[in-house]
Design an enzyme around this catalytic site. Structure first.
Site, PDB file in Angstrom:
ATOM      1  N   ASN A 164       0.796  -1.231   0.000  1.00  0.00           N
ATOM      2  CA  ASN A 164       0.000   0.000   0.000  1.00  0.00           C
ATOM      3  C   ASN A 164       0.830   1.284   0.000  1.00  0.00           C
ATOM      4  OD1 ASN A 164       0.751  -0.575   2.627  1.00  0.00           O
ATOM      5  ND2 ASN A 164      -1.128   0.192   3.539  1.00  0.00           N
ATOM      6  N   GLU A 472       7.527   2.085  15.306  1.00  0.00           N
ATOM      7  CA  GLU A 472       8.303   2.699  14.225  1.00  0.00           C
ATOM      8  C   GLU A 472       8.301   4.201  14.431  1.00  0.00           C
ATOM      9  OE1 GLU A 472       6.832   1.323  10.390  1.00  0.00           O
ATOM     10  OE2 GLU A 472       8.541  -0.028  10.340  1.00  0.00           O
TER      11      GLU A 472
HETATM   12  P1  NAD Z   1       0.750  -9.664   3.588  1.00  0.00           P
HETATM   13  O1  NAD Z   1       1.041 -10.010   4.989  1.00  0.00           O
HETATM   14  O2  NAD Z   1       0.077 -10.653   2.742  1.00  0.00           O
HETATM   15  O3  NAD Z   1       2.101  -9.271   2.797  1.00  0.00           O
HETATM   16  C1  NAD Z   1       3.010  -8.336   3.312  1.00  0.00           C
HETATM   17  C2  NAD Z   1       4.423  -8.738   2.916  1.00  0.00           C
HETATM   18  O4  NAD Z   1       4.727 -10.014   3.475  1.00  0.00           O
HETATM   19  C3  NAD Z   1       4.615  -8.884   1.408  1.00  0.00           C
HETATM   20  O5  NAD Z   1       5.921  -8.482   1.065  1.00  0.00           O
HETATM   21  C4  NAD Z   1       4.471 -10.387   1.194  1.00  0.00           C
HETATM   22  O6  NAD Z   1       5.121 -10.856   0.049  1.00  0.00           O
HETATM   23  C5  NAD Z   1       5.151 -10.907   2.452  1.00  0.00           C
HETATM   24  N1  NAD Z   1       4.753 -12.257   2.838  1.00  0.00           N
HETATM   25  C6  NAD Z   1       3.558 -12.861   2.620  1.00  0.00           C
HETATM   26  N2  NAD Z   1       3.586 -14.113   3.133  1.00  0.00           N
HETATM   27  C7  NAD Z   1       4.810 -14.288   3.695  1.00  0.00           C
HETATM   28  C8  NAD Z   1       5.430 -15.350   4.393  1.00  0.00           C
HETATM   29  N3  NAD Z   1       4.798 -16.486   4.631  1.00  0.00           N
HETATM   30  N4  NAD Z   1       6.693 -15.174   4.839  1.00  0.00           N
HETATM   31  C9  NAD Z   1       7.343 -14.013   4.634  1.00  0.00           C
HETATM   32  N5  NAD Z   1       6.814 -12.980   3.957  1.00  0.00           N
HETATM   33  C10 NAD Z   1       5.556 -13.101   3.507  1.00  0.00           C
HETATM   34  O7  NAD Z   1      -0.054  -8.305   3.662  1.00  0.00           O
HETATM   35  P2  NAD Z   1      -0.880  -7.599   2.524  1.00  0.00           P
HETATM   36  O8  NAD Z   1      -2.234  -8.169   2.529  1.00  0.00           O
HETATM   37  O9  NAD Z   1      -0.134  -7.586   1.273  1.00  0.00           O
HETATM   38  O10 NAD Z   1      -0.888  -6.118   3.104  1.00  0.00           O
HETATM   39  C11 NAD Z   1      -1.928  -5.602   3.794  1.00  0.00           C
HETATM   40  C12 NAD Z   1      -1.759  -5.809   5.290  1.00  0.00           C
HETATM   41  O11 NAD Z   1      -0.697  -4.997   5.776  1.00  0.00           O
HETATM   42  C13 NAD Z   1      -2.988  -5.374   6.051  1.00  0.00           C
HETATM   43  O12 NAD Z   1      -3.268  -6.301   7.053  1.00  0.00           O
HETATM   44  C14 NAD Z   1      -2.577  -4.040   6.653  1.00  0.00           C
HETATM   45  O13 NAD Z   1      -3.267  -3.641   7.797  1.00  0.00           O
HETATM   46  C15 NAD Z   1      -1.134  -4.281   6.929  1.00  0.00           C
HETATM   47  N6  NAD Z   1      -0.441  -3.006   7.091  1.00  0.00           N
HETATM   48  C16 NAD Z   1      -0.105  -2.608   8.350  1.00  0.00           C
HETATM   49  C17 NAD Z   1       0.521  -1.376   8.543  1.00  0.00           C
HETATM   50  C18 NAD Z   1       0.896  -0.901   9.924  1.00  0.00           C
HETATM   51  O14 NAD Z   1       1.652   0.055  10.030  1.00  0.00           O
HETATM   52  N7  NAD Z   1       0.408  -1.522  10.975  1.00  0.00           N
HETATM   53  C19 NAD Z   1       0.809  -0.564   7.446  1.00  0.00           C
HETATM   54  C20 NAD Z   1       0.451  -1.014   6.179  1.00  0.00           C
HETATM   55  C21 NAD Z   1      -0.169  -2.249   6.007  1.00  0.00           C
END
Ligand code: NAD
Length: 491
Positions: A164, A472
């Site tokens: 995002n 962070e």
């Molecule tokens: P996601 O967890 O599917 O993916 C995030 C990252 O993790 C990507 O780079 C992905 O390739 C990697 N990933 C996925 N599976 C993995 C695994 N098994 N091992 C290691 N890496 C892996 O998240 P998403 O759906 O792409 O992103 C949205 C999520 O991120 C939402 O839940 C959102 O709330 C969260 N988010 C949180 C914040 C915060 O500051 N708290 C900020 C932005 C997004």
């Protein structure tokens, strides 16, 4: 300027798509496998990225490990100068970064420019703030003895980021880590790798030594897992879903390795009858639908005092209905597409489930069919949602918001705290005594009272409960990348 990342096929065959490499140990590295990158505004492939396998992940981590001793031994001022030079390069390439964020995220162009400026600003902030870190020498007064508490960089950091905010989220991890003397291997989300690769290439141009900052690209369950299951990183800095965050934490327990995680959110806003809510409606709409709702601390549940509920709902829906859904490059667009087909289909399922459980869709509730193609969803307002429904508890990472009335403020707080998340909360009231009391009761890492604003770099940001571990930004966020050591000195 992306051409200088040596797009593999573009020079060989005009019709071949550009293949983006990884950036490892100061150079572009292509793997054996690639995958297509899809432009969310059109649904069509516009380039290919490298799927990093175990060999590439090993080589990036080996470079990070071998460059660590010299990097940590460099002066803090030297590291700060390099990071400030990198911030300036980001600014110089703002147009390129903004256009690329538009293409890979589906972010409207104005918001994409803002993300680039914000990323450069954050880089400068971390570089400067790291100069102010220090240890302590307590006044213990033991004869011929000093106890010194010093800070040291944790070592190699693996940074894993979502789609995002691919540039600013990465900066929030790599900049503080590098500033304190850690080395970093980053893995951006598979849908949005290009800005991260370019950042690493610019880092080399800025003079960062080879190996200090590498980027490997690929899918989470493949490349991401290879990084997480590798013994080399001493810290994983992760932003993403709670589900993946839990897996990373569980795997990291094998080495008692530190994890800083910024995870999901389902942020509530409580609107009291005495708040100047009419003035706030448009900014609340903006905070609910920003980045097409793909924003962790957006407002996704609104609890409104029953006295003003009907009027509030009417005005909120009217303002939401004015949002223009369109392709990201169009300057008239308020709401671009969702980032990818899976995210869109997940949202569709969530809304269908909410409907089946009895929620009422008051606005939107369906994909938007645009001539461009792409992954559009109409801004959606749901009512008649009860605390037991899944939509009240599960994160909604898309353009949908739940609005519910409350008669008793205690119920509002209870419901606001009723999800497993604890990232952010918003409170609107003219009664400051009540605001302070409720701010203390809300289970959230950040509470905004009578205002809606992005988090400042100087203030810590992070979640309680299942929204994450650690913080962070700010000095506290930088300190996460250090460990304390106590030295007992007798003389
Ligand atoms: P996601 O967890 O599917 O993916 C995030 C990252 O993790 C990507 O780079 C992905 O390739 C990697 N990933 C996925 N599976 C993995 C695994 N098994 N091992 C290691 N890496 C892996 O998240 P998403 O759906 O792409 O992103 C949205 C999520 O991120 C939402 O839940 C959102 O709330 C969260 N988010 C949180 C914040 C915060 O500051 N708290 C900020 C932005 C997004």
């Amino acid at each position: 300027m992306l051409e200088c990342i040596m797009p593999k096929n573009a020079t060989e065959q005009a019709s071949s798509p550009t293949v983006h490499p990884c950036w490892i140990d100061g150079q572009a590295v292509y793997g054996d496998t690639t995958y297509p990158l899809i432009n969310p505004s059109t649904g069509r492939s516009f380039a290919q990225a490298t799927m990093a396998d175990a060999t590439l992940v090993d080589s990036a981590l080996a470079a990070a490990q071998s460059s660590f001793p010299n990097w940590r031994a460099a002066s803090a001022a030297f590291r700060t100068d390099l990071l400030c030079a990198l911030a300036n390069l980001i600014r110089e390439h703002q147009a390129w970064f903004a256009k690329t964020l538009c293409d890979e995220v589906g972010k409207p162009i104005g918001a994409a420019r803002d993300e680039v400026s914000n990323a450069a600003h954050l880089m400068d902030y971390f570089a400067q703030e790291s100069l102010r870190l220090s240890g302590r020498i307590p006044l213990l007064g033991y004869p011929r003895e000093q106890v010194m508490i010093v800070r040291e960089p944790v070592g190699v950091v693996a940074a894993i980021t979502p789609y995002n905010y691919p540039l600013s989220t990465l900066v929030c991890k790599m900049a503080p880590a590098l500033a304190v003397g850690c080395t970093v291997v980053a893995k951006p989300d598979e849908h949005t790798p290009i800005t991260a690769i370019r950042l690493a290439q610019l880092a080399s141009e800025a003079g960062l030594p080879n190996g200090v900052f590498s980027v490997v690209t690929g899918f989470g369950p493949e490349t991401g897992r290879l990084l997480v299951e590798h013994p080399t990183p001493r810290l994983i800095a992760f932003t993403g879903s709670t589900e993946v965050g839990k897996e990373i934490q569980a795997v990291s327990a094998r080495w008692v390795r530190k994890v800083v995680s910024e995870l999901g959110g389902h942020c509530p806003a409580i609107v009291c009858a005495d708040a100047p809510w009419r003035e706030l409606v448009s900014s609340m709409v903006c905070q609910s639908f920003r980045n097409c709702g793909q924003y962790c601390y957006r407002i996704s549940r609104i609890y409104v005092d029953r006295q003003i509920y009907d009027e509030f709902l009417t005005e909120f829906m009217a303002a939401t209905g004015r949002l223009r859904v369109g392709p990201a490059p169009d300057p008239e667009t308020d709401l671009g597409p969702m980032n990818n087909a899976m995210a869109l289909s997940h949202l569709q399922n969530q809304i269908a489930q909410a409907r089946a459980e009895g929620a009422r869709v008051r606005l939107g509730g369906a994909p938007a069919d645009l001539p461009s193609g792409g992954f559009y969803y109409l801004p959606t307002v749901l009512t008649d949602v009860t605390p037991e429904m899944r939509i009240a508890r599960e994160e909604v990472f898309g353009p949908a918001v739940v609005i519910s009335p409350f008669a008793d403020p205690r119920t509002a707080i209870e419901e606001a705290n009723g999800s497993p998340y604890g990232l952010g909360a918003y409170l609107f009231t003219a009664d400051l005594a009540r605001a302070m009391e409720w701010a203390g009761q809300l289970e959230a890492g950040s509470v905004w009272v009578n205002r809606i604003h992005q988090a400042y770099p100087e203030a810590p940001f992070g979640g309680m409960k299942e929204s994450g571990l650690g913080r962070e930004k700010s000095r506290f966020g930088i300190e996460e990348y250090t460990e304390l050591k106590t030295i007992y000195l007798s003389y």
